[in-house]
Design an enzyme around this catalytic site. Structure first.
Site, short mmCIF file in Angstrom:
data_model
loop_
_atom_site.label_atom_id
_atom_site.label_comp_id
_atom_site.label_asym_id
_atom_site.label_seq_id
_atom_site.Cartn_x
_atom_site.Cartn_y
_atom_site.Cartn_z
N LYS A 70 0.82 -1.22 0.00
CA LYS A 70 0.00 0.00 0.00
C LYS A 70 0.86 1.27 0.00
O LYS A 70 0.47 2.29 -0.56
CB LYS A 70 -0.97 0.00 1.18
CG LYS A 70 -2.06 -1.06 1.05
CD LYS A 70 -3.07 -1.00 2.18
CE LYS A 70 -4.06 -2.16 2.07
NZ LYS A 70 -5.12 -2.11 3.09
N ASN A 155 -2.16 2.29 21.30
CA ASN A 155 -1.27 1.39 20.56
C ASN A 155 -0.19 0.83 21.47
O ASN A 155 0.19 1.46 22.47
CB ASN A 155 -0.62 2.15 19.39
CG ASN A 155 0.02 1.21 18.40
OD1 ASN A 155 -0.56 0.18 18.04
ND2 ASN A 155 1.22 1.53 17.93
N THR A 157 3.02 0.45 20.72
CA THR A 157 4.08 1.46 20.67
C THR A 157 3.38 2.82 20.78
O THR A 157 2.84 3.34 19.80
CB THR A 157 4.86 1.36 19.34
OG1 THR A 157 5.23 -0.01 19.15
CG2 THR A 157 6.09 2.24 19.33
N MET A 218 -11.29 -5.30 12.63
CA MET A 218 -11.09 -5.16 11.18
C MET A 218 -10.72 -6.50 10.54
O MET A 218 -10.93 -6.71 9.36
CB MET A 218 -9.98 -4.15 10.89
CG MET A 218 -10.39 -2.71 11.07
SD MET A 218 -9.12 -1.68 10.32
CE MET A 218 -9.66 -0.07 10.85
P1 NDP Z 1 0.18 -2.77 10.32
O1 NDP Z 1 1.24 -3.81 10.30
O2 NDP Z 1 0.39 -1.50 9.58
O3 NDP Z 1 -0.12 -2.37 11.85
C1 NDP Z 1 -0.26 -3.37 12.81
C2 NDP Z 1 -0.74 -2.77 14.13
O4 NDP Z 1 -1.01 -3.86 15.02
C3 NDP Z 1 0.27 -1.87 14.83
O5 NDP Z 1 -0.41 -0.84 15.48
C4 NDP Z 1 0.93 -2.83 15.82
O6 NDP Z 1 1.44 -2.18 16.97
C5 NDP Z 1 -0.27 -3.66 16.23
N1 NDP Z 1 0.07 -4.98 16.75
C6 NDP Z 1 0.61 -6.02 16.09
N2 NDP Z 1 0.71 -7.11 16.88
C7 NDP Z 1 0.22 -6.73 18.09
C8 NDP Z 1 0.04 -7.41 19.33
N3 NDP Z 1 0.40 -8.69 19.48
N4 NDP Z 1 -0.53 -6.75 20.35
C9 NDP Z 1 -0.92 -5.47 20.20
N5 NDP Z 1 -0.76 -4.76 19.06
C10 NDP Z 1 -0.21 -5.40 18.02
O7 NDP Z 1 -1.15 -3.53 9.81
P2 NDP Z 1 -2.45 -2.84 9.15
O8 NDP Z 1 -2.78 -1.63 9.92
O9 NDP Z 1 -2.28 -2.73 7.69
O10 NDP Z 1 -3.57 -4.00 9.37
C11 NDP Z 1 -4.09 -4.24 10.65
C12 NDP Z 1 -5.26 -5.22 10.60
O11 NDP Z 1 -6.35 -4.68 9.86
C13 NDP Z 1 -4.92 -6.56 9.92
O12 NDP Z 1 -5.47 -7.60 10.71
C14 NDP Z 1 -5.61 -6.47 8.59
O13 NDP Z 1 -5.98 -7.77 8.11
C15 NDP Z 1 -6.83 -5.63 8.93
N6 NDP Z 1 -7.39 -4.93 7.76
C16 NDP Z 1 -8.67 -5.27 7.35
C17 NDP Z 1 -9.24 -4.66 6.26
C18 NDP Z 1 -10.64 -5.05 5.85
O14 NDP Z 1 -11.06 -4.66 4.75
N7 NDP Z 1 -11.38 -5.74 6.68
C19 NDP Z 1 -8.53 -3.63 5.47
C20 NDP Z 1 -7.21 -3.33 5.99
C21 NDP Z 1 -6.67 -3.97 7.08
P3 NDP Z 1 2.93 -1.54 16.99
O15 NDP Z 1 2.82 -0.18 16.35
O16 NDP Z 1 3.28 -1.48 18.43
O17 NDP Z 1 3.81 -2.48 16.21
#
Ligand code: NDP
Length: 276
Positions: A70, A155, A157, A218
């Site tokens: 993206k 979040n 982080t 999501m």
């Molecule tokens: P990113 O990788 O950009 O962000 C991931 C986020 O999840 C960060 O804020 C990260 O925190 C947090 N995170 C990851 N693991 C953990 C954990 N174990 N505990 C707490 N926080 C955690 O991913 P996206 O934002 O692109 O996607 C996120 C979700 O949204 C996915 O599951 C994706 O499938 C879903 N999605 C669904 C869509 C739909 O149409 N239904 C469309 C787009 C996304 P940190 O910053 O601390 O690393």
């Protein structure tokens, strides 16, 4: 209709084998009588631009873009919609008049699912957004456009949540915190973290949830996600996964490409039936 050109669209990502987008767009095309084909394109790391060039050689006109490209699509587009600029991410590309338009329909898809499909009144509500990744960034402006009383971003982080809150503060009442510092009950909790993918839940206090809280993940899968199971255990009675968001963001892309708005209801029911 025989002999007429079939327009080519697709979804590019890595991996894309699991993507429901080809099915969704095929159902939209059947419903609206659009002559189009929609193919999955798996672009190996480093092959995004080559995959796009090959798609164009085949006459492709529009693409959905999913993880991990993206950001690459955002940089590739020659013109951006305001919502993709705010999200700094593009999930829809459209080749038109020697331009490559980049759009982001994820946030609009989320808000349509919340308001139209689930009947949630965002205006004056207290909203908690878990996560500060790409999906969260795309959701903030569309959520604030509906004038919630408050939008809190939490979040793991915490600094990333603060960066987002600062960036979007001109658009509405948005603040940031860590999971452990959350206070009070929310009307809506949106999980945009990818924690459910690993079967984990963000460690937020149970006091954020009441029986009237809409808990939204999501992510989508067969059966309830880890977050939605947790929410049910805290007494939430209204829960939803991201299937509706997926179908609604696809409908926005379809509209951009074809100028026709599909009826998402029957398609959403069909996707849910196949996931159940
Ligand atoms: P990113 O990788 O950009 O962000 C991931 C986020 O999840 C960060 O804020 C990260 O925190 C947090 N995170 C990851 N693991 C953990 C954990 N174990 N505990 C707490 N926080 C955690 O991913 P996206 O934002 O692109 O996607 C996120 C979700 O949204 C996915 O599951 C994706 O499938 C879903 N999605 C669904 C869509 C739909 O149409 N239904 C469309 C787009 C996304 P940190 O910053 O601390 O690393």
């Amino acid at each position: 209709m025989t002999g007429k050109k079939v327009d080519l669209y697709g979804v590019v990502g890595h991996p894309v084998g699991h993507s429901r987008s080809p099915l969704i767009h095929r159902l939209f095309a059947e419903q609206t009588g659009q002559r189009m084909d929609y193919v999955p394109i798996d672009a190996a790391p480093g092959q995004f631009l080559e995959a796009l060039a090959e798609f164009r050689r085949r006459g492709g006109q529009g693409l959905n873009v999913t993880l991990p490209y993206k950001g690459d699509a955002y940089r590739f587009a020659t013109r951006l919609t305001s919502r993709s600029e705010a999200a700094e991410a593009v999930n829809t590309l459209c080749w038109r008049d020697k331009e490559v338009l980049g759009d982001n329909t994820d946030g609009a898809g989320l808000v349509t699912d919340l308001t139209a499909n689930l009947g949630f009144a965002l205006t004056n509500s207290r909203v908690l957004l878990l996560g500060a990744g790409g999906a969260a960034r795309g959701a903030i402006a569309p959520l604030l456009a509906h004038s919630p009383a408050e939008l809190v971003i939490a979040n793991r982080t915490v600094s990333r949540a603060h960066d987002l809150a600062k960036r979007f503060s001109v658009m509405g009442p948005v603040s940031a915190t860590g999971f452990g510092d959350l206070l009070g009950v929310f009307d809506l909790i949106i999980n945009s973290t990818s924690a459910s993918l690993a079967g984990e839940i963000p460690p937020l206090p149970a006091t954020t949830v009441s029986s009237k809280t809409l808990c939204y993940d999501m992510m989508y899968q067969k059966g309830p996600t880890t977050f939605l199971t947790w929410a049910g255990m805290q007494g939430a009675t209204i829960i939803a996964d991201g299937t509706g968001m997926l179908v609604e963001q696809a409908a926005e892309s379809f509209f951009l490409w074809r100028g026709v708005r599909p009826d998402t209801g029957p398609v959403l029911r069909e996707i849910r039936r196949r996931l159940s």
